[in-house]
Design an enzyme around this catalytic site. Structure first.
Site, PDB file in Angstrom:
ATOM      1  N   GLU A  96       0.818  -1.208   0.000  1.00  0.00           N
ATOM      2  CA  GLU A  96       0.000   0.000   0.000  1.00  0.00           C
ATOM      3  C   GLU A  96       0.849   1.254   0.000  1.00  0.00           C
ATOM      4  O   GLU A  96       1.944   1.296   0.534  1.00  0.00           O
ATOM      5  CB  GLU A  96      -0.931  -0.027   1.196  1.00  0.00           C
ATOM      6  CG  GLU A  96      -0.213  -0.365   2.453  1.00  0.00           C
ATOM      7  CD  GLU A  96      -1.163  -0.750   3.568  1.00  0.00           C
ATOM      8  OE1 GLU A  96      -2.265  -1.236   3.293  1.00  0.00           O
ATOM      9  OE2 GLU A  96      -0.781  -0.534   4.716  1.00  0.00           O
ATOM     10  N   CYS A 117       3.341   8.218   1.378  1.00  0.00           N
ATOM     11  CA  CYS A 117       3.914   7.240   2.298  1.00  0.00           C
ATOM     12  C   CYS A 117       4.119   5.925   1.546  1.00  0.00           C
ATOM     13  O   CYS A 117       3.160   5.344   1.035  1.00  0.00           O
ATOM     14  CB  CYS A 117       2.936   7.072   3.463  1.00  0.00           C
ATOM     15  SG  CYS A 117       3.458   5.842   4.640  1.00  0.00           S
ATOM     16  N   CYS A 124       6.556  -7.474   7.753  1.00  0.00           N
ATOM     17  CA  CYS A 124       7.698  -6.935   8.481  1.00  0.00           C
ATOM     18  C   CYS A 124       8.137  -7.961   9.519  1.00  0.00           C
ATOM     19  O   CYS A 124       7.307  -8.640  10.118  1.00  0.00           O
ATOM     20  CB  CYS A 124       7.325  -5.628   9.182  1.00  0.00           C
ATOM     21  SG  CYS A 124       8.725  -4.850  10.032  1.00  0.00           S
ATOM     22  N   CYS A 128       6.927  -5.538  16.219  1.00  0.00           N
ATOM     23  CA  CYS A 128       6.397  -4.565  17.196  1.00  0.00           C
ATOM     24  C   CYS A 128       4.955  -4.980  17.518  1.00  0.00           C
ATOM     25  O   CYS A 128       4.165  -5.241  16.607  1.00  0.00           O
ATOM     26  CB  CYS A 128       6.431  -3.157  16.619  1.00  0.00           C
ATOM     27  SG  CYS A 128       8.071  -2.684  16.059  1.00  0.00           S
ATOM     28  N   CYS A 131       1.622  -3.295  15.901  1.00  0.00           N
ATOM     29  CA  CYS A 131       1.602  -2.946  14.472  1.00  0.00           C
ATOM     30  C   CYS A 131       0.987  -4.031  13.599  1.00  0.00           C
ATOM     31  O   CYS A 131       1.339  -5.204  13.719  1.00  0.00           O
ATOM     32  CB  CYS A 131       3.032  -2.664  14.033  1.00  0.00           C
ATOM     33  SG  CYS A 131       3.177  -2.312  12.279  1.00  0.00           S
ATOM     34  N   CYS A 355      -0.360   1.640   9.227  1.00  0.00           N
ATOM     35  CA  CYS A 355       0.514   0.602   8.737  1.00  0.00           C
ATOM     36  C   CYS A 355      -0.137  -0.767   8.480  1.00  0.00           C
ATOM     37  O   CYS A 355      -0.471  -1.477   9.423  1.00  0.00           O
ATOM     38  CB  CYS A 355       1.501   0.444   9.876  1.00  0.00           C
ATOM     39  SG  CYS A 355       3.192   0.430   9.636  1.00  0.00           S
TER      40      CYS A 355
HETATM   41  N1  SAH Z   1       9.220   0.188  10.141  1.00  0.00           N
HETATM   42  C1  SAH Z   1       9.419   1.583  10.183  1.00  0.00           C
HETATM   43  C2  SAH Z   1       8.554   2.346   9.213  1.00  0.00           C
HETATM   44  C3  SAH Z   1       7.152   1.885   9.015  1.00  0.00           C
HETATM   45  S1  SAH Z   1       6.056   2.058  10.372  1.00  0.00           S
HETATM   46  C4  SAH Z   1       9.216   2.099  11.581  1.00  0.00           C
HETATM   47  O1  SAH Z   1       8.762   1.346  12.428  1.00  0.00           O
HETATM   48  O2  SAH Z   1       9.558   3.256  11.817  1.00  0.00           O
HETATM   49  C5  SAH Z   1       5.672   3.774  10.347  1.00  0.00           C
HETATM   50  C6  SAH Z   1       5.209   4.309  11.678  1.00  0.00           C
HETATM   51  O3  SAH Z   1       3.863   3.885  11.953  1.00  0.00           O
HETATM   52  C7  SAH Z   1       6.063   3.851  12.843  1.00  0.00           C
HETATM   53  O4  SAH Z   1       6.382   4.918  13.681  1.00  0.00           O
HETATM   54  C8  SAH Z   1       5.122   2.876  13.521  1.00  0.00           C
HETATM   55  O5  SAH Z   1       5.455   2.673  14.850  1.00  0.00           O
HETATM   56  C9  SAH Z   1       3.778   3.525  13.322  1.00  0.00           C
HETATM   57  N2  SAH Z   1       2.638   2.645  13.569  1.00  0.00           N
HETATM   58  C10 SAH Z   1       2.544   1.318  13.406  1.00  0.00           C
HETATM   59  N3  SAH Z   1       1.327   0.862  13.764  1.00  0.00           N
HETATM   60  C11 SAH Z   1       0.633   1.955  14.160  1.00  0.00           C
HETATM   61  C12 SAH Z   1      -0.693   2.150  14.661  1.00  0.00           C
HETATM   62  N4  SAH Z   1      -1.532   1.142  14.778  1.00  0.00           N
HETATM   63  N5  SAH Z   1      -1.065   3.409  14.982  1.00  0.00           N
HETATM   64  C13 SAH Z   1      -0.220   4.459  14.837  1.00  0.00           C
HETATM   65  N6  SAH Z   1       1.027   4.328  14.367  1.00  0.00           N
HETATM   66  C14 SAH Z   1       1.459   3.094  14.034  1.00  0.00           C
HETATM   67 FE1  SF4 Z   2       7.751  -3.191  11.332  1.00  0.00          FE
HETATM   68 FE2  SF4 Z   2       5.498  -2.086  12.159  1.00  0.00          FE
HETATM   69 FE3  SF4 Z   2       7.577  -2.264  13.821  1.00  0.00          FE
HETATM   70 FE4  SF4 Z   2       7.670  -0.528  11.742  1.00  0.00          FE
HETATM   71  S1  SF4 Z   2       6.281  -0.470  13.472  1.00  0.00           S
HETATM   72  S2  SF4 Z   2       9.264  -1.978  12.406  1.00  0.00           S
HETATM   73  S3  SF4 Z   2       6.504  -1.709  10.199  1.00  0.00           S
HETATM   74  S4  SF4 Z   2       6.431  -4.006  12.928  1.00  0.00           S
END
Ligand code: SAH
Ligand code: SF4
Length: 377
Positions: A96, A117, A124, A128, A131, A355
């Site tokens: 996406e 974006c 991934c 985390c 996410c 994400c």
């Molecule tokens: N992997 C990289 C970039 C992609 S994630 C990273 O983690 O930085 C982009 C951003 O979206 C990150 O800061 C991540 O923590 C945030 N993110 C992920 N899931 C989310 C959610 N459910 N609500 C808000 N932000 C979220």
């Molecule tokens: Fe991966 Fe989501 Fe963690 Fe970013 S926030 S590193 S996309 S698992």
């Protein structure tokens, strides 16, 4: 974890690599510039549009390269602010790309600033806990051509609406590498793609308007600091102490704050630019006043800007967004300490802009049999 397509995409070629390929085939090397001009400036979508190339060359190009390795399967528009493109790759993987428009007074939506974006992986591996992108783990890395293709698809989508396209410029203002995947875990493809996006023979898009977001892969942050092109850096902190951060981000075990923060400092000193710390606020996890105070120390030491993002709820995950008063109280601690801070109210919540969520939904609906997916990888 790589996918090798039948034909390499043209969007993954640099001027040098395409020149070399043409030379091998006995073509004059000036053709490389012409081809890339059709692709990035005139936005040709078929080989036949490239009318100053001989027909035989167009046929060879068609047999040798895939022009663009991503097809638009769904364009979900939530409101005037956010647009989400769901793209399908040659192996049917879905990624996406999101278009976020800034609300500006007195400026029509079509002329407002646009941030794109982009994704760098399918899934991934970082795990985390909050996410959606990481729920099914990593499926595969994107190739450089697939990363670039996302921005071209946005140009195709936006060109008709924007006057800048007539001047053969990219029809957006900023690029953030914050979609699905950990960009620094796919480092070589990322740098190749962004080099193409930045190059005058590519999209010609300024490096200062490109931000890479990372969950904190320390060695790669240091490598990025040494790159010639100065991209911007955002770090997903989400915890201001190891105790909080390691509960939600497994990467904190390998690279705790004592390793991460000095690496971020090195980056910002080398580039002389403010970096961004991203901090999603999750109720009862990291939204306490103590965390806000710790975050102030970190931000001040790094001269960083802090982006507070209220958590976007994910179906099947238990985490919640704090109430408005808590968000404000957290931000006020930072304001009182004179830290540069924005409390970003999530855009596009209604179209699953967080994400990975739209992709996850479509994958489920389409229910691709697991074996078939694996066999294609
Ligand atoms: N992997 C990289 C970039 C992609 S994630 C990273 O983690 O930085 C982009 C951003 O979206 C990150 O800061 C991540 O923590 C945030 N993110 C992920 N899931 C989310 C959610 N459910 N609500 C808000 N932000 C979220
Ligand atoms: Fe991966 Fe989501 Fe963690 Fe970013 S926030 S590193 S996309 S698992």
């Amino acid at each position: 974890m790589k996918f090798t397509p039948a034909k390499p995409p043209l969007t993954g070629e640099t001027l040098d690599s395409l020149t070399a390929r043409l030379r091998e085939h006995g073509e004059p090397t000036f053709r490389a510039k012409q081809i890339l001009e059709w692709l990035y400036k005139k936005r040709a979508r078929t080989w036949d549009e490239m009318t100053n190339l001989p027909k035989t060359l167009r046929t060879w190009l068609d047999e040798t390269f895939e022009l663009i390795p991503a097809t638009l399967v769904l364009n979900k528009q939530s409101d005037d602010i956010t647009d989400k493109l769901l793209l399908e790759l040659s192996d049917r993987s879905l990624i996406e790309t999101v278009i976020i428009r800034a609300q500006q007074d007195g400026v029509g939506v079509e002329n407002s600033r646009k941030t794109i974006c982009i994704s760098t992986q399918v899934g991934c591996a970082m795990g985390c806990v909050f996410c959606a992108s990481g729920l099914d783990g990593l499926k595969r890395d994107l190739s450089a051509g697939e990363i670039v293709a996302q921005l071209l698809q946005v140009c195709y989508r936006e060109d008709a609406r924007t006057p800048r396209a007539k001047a053969e410029l990219a029809s957006f203002d900023n690029v953030v590498v914050m979609g699905m995947g950990e960009p620094l875990a796919n480092y070589d493809a990322l740098i190749r793609a962004l080099t193409i996006v930045n190059a005058p023979w590519g999209l010609g898009f300024g490096a200062r308007r490109i931000t890479i977001s990372t969950s904190g892969l320390v060695p790669k942050i240091l490598q990025l600091a040494d790159e010639q092109i100065g991209f911007r850096l955002a770090v997903s902190l989400h915890g201001a102490t190891d105790a909080v951060r390691e509960k939600i981000m497994p990467i904190n075990k390998a690279y705790p704050l004592a390793k991460l923060l000095p690496a971020v400092k090195t980056f910002s000193e080398k580039h002389g630019r403010m970096i961004t710390l991203e901090f999603i606020l999750i109720e009862g996890v990291n939204d306490s006043i103590e965390q806000a105070e710790e975050l102030c120390y970190i931000a001040k030491d790094l001269h960083a800007h802090v982006n507070l993002i209220p958590y976007n709820t994910v179906e099947s995950l238990p985490w919640k967004r704090p109430v408005e008063e808590q968000l404000e109280a957290f931000a006020n601690v930072m304001r009182a300490a004179a830290v540069s801070v924005t409390l970003r109210h999530e855009k596009g919540h209604d179209i699953e802009a967080a994400c990975g969520q739209l992709r996850l939904k479509t994958e489920k609906e389409r229910a691709v049999p697991e074996q078939e997916t694996n066999a294609q990888l």
